[in-house]
Scaffold this motif. Sequence first.
Motif, PDB file in Angstrom:
ATOM      1  N   LEU A   1      35.666 -18.781  71.821  1.00 18.17           N
ATOM      2  CA  LEU A   1      34.488 -19.377  71.201  1.00 18.17           C
ATOM      3  C   LEU A   1      34.539 -20.892  71.328  1.00 18.17           C
ATOM      4  O   LEU A   1      35.495 -21.523  70.870  1.00 18.17           O
ATOM      5  CB  LEU A   1      34.437 -18.979  69.728  1.00 18.17           C
ATOM      6  CG  LEU A   1      33.324 -19.579  68.872  1.00 18.17           C
ATOM      7  CD1 LEU A   1      31.968 -19.107  69.363  1.00 18.17           C
ATOM      8  CD2 LEU A   1      33.537 -19.203  67.410  1.00 18.17           C
ATOM      9  N   PRO A   2      33.528 -21.508  71.940  1.00 17.38           N
ATOM     10  CA  PRO A   2      33.514 -22.975  72.003  1.00 17.38           C
ATOM     11  C   PRO A   2      33.480 -23.576  70.609  1.00 17.38           C
ATOM     12  O   PRO A   2      32.850 -23.031  69.692  1.00 17.38           O
ATOM     13  CB  PRO A   2      32.222 -23.281  72.766  1.00 17.38           C
ATOM     14  CG  PRO A   2      31.901 -22.034  73.511  1.00 17.38           C
ATOM     15  CD  PRO A   2      32.391 -20.913  72.650  1.00 17.38           C
ATOM     16  N   GLN A   3      34.162 -24.695  70.465  1.00 13.59           N
ATOM     17  CA  GLN A   3      34.234 -25.325  69.142  1.00 13.59           C
ATOM     18  C   GLN A   3      32.854 -25.640  68.588  1.00 13.59           C
ATOM     19  O   GLN A   3      32.586 -25.442  67.403  1.00 13.59           O
ATOM     20  CB  GLN A   3      35.085 -26.589  69.246  1.00 13.59           C
ATOM     21  CG  GLN A   3      36.539 -26.271  69.498  1.00 13.59           C
ATOM     22  CD  GLN A   3      37.293 -27.327  70.279  1.00 13.59           C
ATOM     23  OE1 GLN A   3      38.458 -27.138  70.542  1.00 13.59           O
ATOM     24  NE2 GLN A   3      36.669 -28.413  70.655  1.00 13.59           N
ATOM     25  N   ALA A   4      31.974 -26.118  69.449  1.00 15.94           N
ATOM     26  CA  ALA A   4      30.649 -26.534  68.981  1.00 15.94           C
ATOM     27  C   ALA A   4      29.837 -25.354  68.443  1.00 15.94           C
ATOM     28  O   ALA A   4      28.941 -25.537  67.617  1.00 15.94           O
ATOM     29  CB  ALA A   4      29.892 -27.219  70.119  1.00 15.94           C
ATOM     30  N   ALA A   5      30.137 -24.146  68.908  1.00 14.90           N
ATOM     31  CA  ALA A   5      29.363 -22.979  68.492  1.00 14.90           C
ATOM     32  C   ALA A   5      29.914 -22.323  67.238  1.00 14.90           C
ATOM     33  O   ALA A   5      29.266 -21.453  66.651  1.00 14.90           O
ATOM     34  CB  ALA A   5      29.313 -21.961  69.626  1.00 14.90           C
ATOM     35  N   ALA A   6      31.114 -22.721  66.807  1.00  6.48           N
ATOM     36  CA  ALA A   6      31.770 -22.043  65.688  1.00  6.48           C
ATOM     37  C   ALA A   6      30.913 -21.959  64.432  1.00  6.48           C
ATOM     38  O   ALA A   6      30.828 -20.890  63.801  1.00  6.48           O
ATOM     39  CB  ALA A   6      33.102 -22.715  65.390  1.00  6.48           C
ATOM     40  N   PRO A   7      30.232 -23.043  64.009  1.00  6.09           N
ATOM     41  CA  PRO A   7      29.455 -22.950  62.772  1.00  6.09           C
ATOM     42  C   PRO A   7      28.329 -21.920  62.830  1.00  6.09           C
ATOM     43  O   PRO A   7      27.955 -21.363  61.790  1.00  6.09           O
ATOM     44  CB  PRO A   7      28.883 -24.368  62.612  1.00  6.09           C
ATOM     45  CG  PRO A   7      29.826 -25.243  63.372  1.00  6.09           C
ATOM     46  CD  PRO A   7      30.248 -24.419  64.546  1.00  6.09           C
ATOM     47  N   THR A   8      27.807 -21.647  64.018  1.00  3.43           N
ATOM     48  CA  THR A   8      26.702 -20.694  64.131  1.00  3.43           C
ATOM     49  C   THR A   8      27.194 -19.257  64.328  1.00  3.43           C
ATOM     50  O   THR A   8      26.399 -18.325  64.248  1.00  3.43           O
ATOM     51  CB  THR A   8      25.772 -21.060  65.310  1.00  3.43           C
ATOM     52  OG1 THR A   8      26.516 -20.973  66.533  1.00  3.43           O
ATOM     53  CG2 THR A   8      25.228 -22.467  65.159  1.00  3.43           C
ATOM     54  N   VAL A   9      28.493 -19.101  64.570  1.00  6.11           N
ATOM     55  CA  VAL A   9      29.040 -17.785  64.897  1.00  6.11           C
ATOM     56  C   VAL A   9      29.917 -17.236  63.782  1.00  6.11           C
ATOM     57  O   VAL A   9      29.926 -16.031  63.529  1.00  6.11           O
ATOM     58  CB  VAL A   9      29.844 -17.863  66.217  1.00  6.11           C
ATOM     59  CG1 VAL A   9      30.513 -16.531  66.532  1.00  6.11           C
ATOM     60  CG2 VAL A   9      28.941 -18.295  67.361  1.00  6.11           C
TER      61      VAL A   9
ATOM     62  N   LEU B   1      36.341 -28.918  65.511  1.00  2.00           N
ATOM     63  CA  LEU B   1      35.505 -28.256  64.511  1.00  2.00           C
ATOM     64  C   LEU B   1      36.309 -27.244  63.689  1.00  2.00           C
ATOM     65  O   LEU B   1      35.874 -26.130  63.419  1.00  2.00           O
ATOM     66  CB  LEU B   1      34.310 -27.590  65.185  1.00  2.00           C
ATOM     67  CG  LEU B   1      33.357 -28.560  65.909  1.00  2.00           C
ATOM     68  CD1 LEU B   1      32.196 -27.826  66.513  1.00  2.00           C
ATOM     69  CD2 LEU B   1      32.878 -29.653  64.962  1.00  2.00           C
ATOM     70  N   GLY B   2      37.507 -27.674  63.307  1.00  2.00           N
ATOM     71  CA  GLY B   2      38.359 -26.867  62.454  1.00  2.00           C
ATOM     72  C   GLY B   2      39.216 -25.851  63.178  1.00  2.00           C
ATOM     73  O   GLY B   2      40.054 -25.197  62.551  1.00  2.00           O
ATOM     74  N   LEU B   3      39.042 -25.712  64.493  1.00  2.00           N
ATOM     75  CA  LEU B   3      39.774 -24.682  65.239  1.00  2.00           C
ATOM     76  C   LEU B   3      41.073 -25.240  65.807  1.00  2.00           C
ATOM     77  O   LEU B   3      41.359 -25.145  67.009  1.00  2.00           O
ATOM     78  CB  LEU B   3      38.889 -24.122  66.353  1.00  2.00           C
ATOM     79  CG  LEU B   3      37.586 -23.469  65.885  1.00  2.00           C
ATOM     80  CD1 LEU B   3      36.785 -22.958  67.069  1.00  2.00           C
ATOM     81  CD2 LEU B   3      37.874 -22.336  64.904  1.00  2.00           C
TER      82      LEU B   3
ATOM     83  N   LYS C   1      36.315 -17.017  58.499  1.00  2.00           N
ATOM     84  CA  LYS C   1      37.144 -16.596  59.626  1.00  2.00           C
ATOM     85  C   LYS C   1      36.604 -15.334  60.292  1.00  2.00           C
ATOM     86  O   LYS C   1      37.230 -14.789  61.209  1.00  2.00           O
ATOM     87  CB  LYS C   1      38.583 -16.354  59.150  1.00  2.00           C
ATOM     88  CG  LYS C   1      39.286 -17.615  58.666  1.00  2.00           C
ATOM     89  CD  LYS C   1      40.724 -17.330  58.261  1.00  2.00           C
ATOM     90  CE  LYS C   1      41.421 -18.604  57.820  1.00  2.00           C
ATOM     91  NZ  LYS C   1      42.841 -18.350  57.425  1.00  2.00           N
ATOM     92  N   LYS C   2      35.428 -14.869  59.845  1.00  2.00           N
ATOM     93  CA  LYS C   2      34.853 -13.645  60.388  1.00  2.00           C
ATOM     94  C   LYS C   2      33.568 -13.940  61.157  1.00  2.00           C
ATOM     95  O   LYS C   2      32.917 -14.962  60.952  1.00  2.00           O
ATOM     96  CB  LYS C   2      34.564 -12.664  59.248  1.00  2.00           C
ATOM     97  CG  LYS C   2      35.794 -12.201  58.495  1.00  2.00           C
ATOM     98  CD  LYS C   2      35.415 -11.197  57.405  1.00  2.00           C
ATOM     99  CE  LYS C   2      36.652 -10.709  56.668  1.00  2.00           C
ATOM    100  NZ  LYS C   2      36.290  -9.725  55.598  1.00  2.00           N
ATOM    101  N   LEU C   3      33.213 -13.003  62.031  1.00  2.67           N
ATOM    102  CA  LEU C   3      31.951 -13.113  62.751  1.00  2.67           C
ATOM    103  C   LEU C   3      30.775 -12.912  61.805  1.00  2.67           C
ATOM    104  O   LEU C   3      30.837 -12.075  60.883  1.00  2.67           O
ATOM    105  CB  LEU C   3      31.875 -12.057  63.853  1.00  2.67           C
ATOM    106  CG  LEU C   3      32.720 -12.250  65.099  1.00  2.67           C
ATOM    107  CD1 LEU C   3      32.614 -11.018  65.992  1.00  2.67           C
ATOM    108  CD2 LEU C   3      32.283 -13.488  65.873  1.00  2.67           C
ATOM    109  N   LYS C   4      29.706 -13.642  62.036  1.00  2.95           N
ATOM    110  CA  LYS C   4      28.484 -13.403  61.289  1.00  2.95           C
ATOM    111  C   LYS C   4      27.899 -12.053  61.700  1.00  2.95           C
ATOM    112  O   LYS C   4      28.145 -11.551  62.803  1.00  2.95           O
ATOM    113  CB  LYS C   4      27.491 -14.535  61.531  1.00  2.95           C
ATOM    114  CG  LYS C   4      27.925 -15.852  60.895  1.00  2.95           C
ATOM    115  CD  LYS C   4      26.868 -16.932  61.028  1.00  2.95           C
ATOM    116  CE  LYS C   4      27.298 -18.208  60.284  1.00  2.95           C
ATOM    117  NZ  LYS C   4      26.300 -19.303  60.419  1.00  2.95           N
ATOM    118  N   GLN C   5      27.114 -11.485  60.810  1.00  6.23           N
ATOM    119  CA  GLN C   5      26.646 -10.118  60.997  1.00  6.23           C
ATOM    120  C   GLN C   5      25.856  -9.932  62.288  1.00  6.23           C
ATOM    121  O   GLN C   5      25.930  -8.881  62.928  1.00  6.23           O
ATOM    122  CB  GLN C   5      25.777  -9.698  59.797  1.00  6.23           C
ATOM    123  CG  GLN C   5      25.454  -8.211  59.783  1.00  6.23           C
ATOM    124  CD  GLN C   5      26.690  -7.339  59.712  1.00  6.23           C
ATOM    125  OE1 GLN C   5      27.625  -7.632  58.964  1.00  6.23           O
ATOM    126  NE2 GLN C   5      26.719  -6.264  60.503  1.00  6.23           N
ATOM    127  N   SER C   6      25.109 -10.952  62.692  1.00  5.71           N
ATOM    128  CA  SER C   6      24.292 -10.811  63.900  1.00  5.71           C
ATOM    129  C   SER C   6      25.149 -10.564  65.137  1.00  5.71           C
ATOM    130  O   SER C   6      24.729  -9.880  66.071  1.00  5.71           O
ATOM    131  CB  SER C   6      23.423 -12.058  64.101  1.00  5.71           C
ATOM    132  OG  SER C   6      24.235 -13.227  64.239  1.00  5.71           O
TER     133      SER C   6
END
Length: 599
Positions: free
Chosen positions: A310-318, A384-386, A322-327
């Motif tokens: 997962l790219p760092q920039a995409a982490a907040p949307t994903v 981004l925290g990763l 520490k878990k994947l968003k439901q979508s």
Amino acid sequence: MWNFKQFDRSCIAPILLVFGIAGAAFPVQAGNNPADPSKVVRVALQAADDGFDLVRTYNAYSNWVSEAIFERLLTYDYLARPAKLVPGTAEAMPEVSDGGKTYVFHIKKGIYFSPDPAFKGVRRELTAEDYAYTFKRFLDPKNRSPSANVLQGKIVGMDELIAKAAKTGRFDYDAPIAGLLTPDRYTLQIKLNAPDYNFLYVMGFNGFGAQAREAVDAYGDRTPAHPVGTGPYMLQEYVPRSKIVLVANPEYRGYTWDFKSSGSAWDDQLVRDMKGKKMPQVGRVEINIIEEEQSRWLAFQDKQIDFDYLPQAAAPTVLDGKKLKQSFVDQGITLDTVTEPGVVYIFMNFRDPLIGGSSLEKNALRRAIAMVYNIKDEISQARLGLAVKAEMAIPEGVIGHDPNYRNSISYDPVLANKLLDRFGYKRGADGYRTLPDGKPLTLKITTEPNATNTVFSEIWKRGLDKVGIRVDFPVSNFADNLRAANECKLMMWNGSWNADYPEGENFMQLLYGPNVGQGNNGCYSSPAYDALYVKARATPPGPERNQLYIDMSRQMEADTAWVLTTSRLRNWMIRPWIKGFKRHPILQADWQYLDVEKH
């Protein structure tokens, strides 16, 4: 891994290597490879490889591909954690005698190289001599291998042959060597000058996959673009810095997936999905070079990539914590989160005329530079925290790591200013400092053209402005930067190293003086450090050796050779049709362990 010596790129044609077509001109009996040509894995590399001759080059991207083509005597169990060595092409683990100085390997019979015109239509079986030849290639002075240090000084009688080759300009590959014997077609005997407590790990080093002398002789300087191995895959298409296509090696013998779960739910699911399958299942691997994170993320979202971190920039949307968003869960995507067994650092070239050297004033300059880099900003803004702060050069999960160790260099611009004032780095009327002799002081921190590196540069600029040091950021591609670093031509550069084997020596060798050009890209030289390193290599694993690693870390910090920053967290996102995925701390080319469901 990551450092490597660059070869002449003029030897590579833009689009080459349809080995399946070339090999088809010769009648070759097929092996037992069960791979299905319709099962395709599509992946991306974040930077370009530099060819696939690991004698001449060594970096994560070349390594990733080469691991699927060449086979070592020893490899690693796919599921075991911590990483566990197991036989590769060897029938069993070696017989060890003479107080740990003699190793005898027995090679499995019936292993064949992929079909290639170099073999003139004859099936070419792997023999013990192929490993002896490969080891010699690493030590041939003409090849200037960046990984030669892994074997240098270890094999009885080899140093004399190397010295003779350095003098005559010709390495005699046929000369008898007392420490490297092949008493029969399938037996390899290695005698060491002294016990090496990491030698089994050395035999699992990815660069030591067997090469065939006929293939190297046939392709010469074009060998990096013509890899010929016994592994599950072979190179079909190669567009440098753009695309790599691997297809199943028809001569590969195959195996049955039968790895044991470590007890985790992830492992249990892998066993349910994969146990008993004839491997490899994947018949084709398509690899694209996509350097920009956002482009890779878009490709994954568009289902053009089957798994990627997962790219760092995409982490907040994903991620939701520490878990994947439901979508994303609803798409069947799974998440494998690992802390890489590696470190990120910025080296400061000890041979650079502006910041190098061991004088107090130069060390004061390097220390002040190190003290203005804000690692918290790197973690929050670039990562981004990763990532987690790296305290010592040996990361968590590697033998020799001390969880209680704390780095002695901290972020402190106020103290950095005082240090520069104390050693005569005066501010001019414009607020920027000069060298003590009044000459200009401008740092050059080399970088690559992507968004994450832009953030690194911004963090550096903010910190250096606090102490009045000018900085430029020369931009070039990764491969060219690494070549320049290997030649001690870069003042500062952001680097990283992931474990080739899970023992601290693999990291501490990056700072050993004789390894300049062979991993020591900061060209660091310290008699005190080198003496500790030599002593550590001669000390059995255990508390005494681990203490030596701590002492070496303190010496490196005292000399301010590196700005040690982070260990990265990787969130691997896997599409539901990929089965069997688990990120390994050492192995990279995992395609031979996977399956692809029709979708």
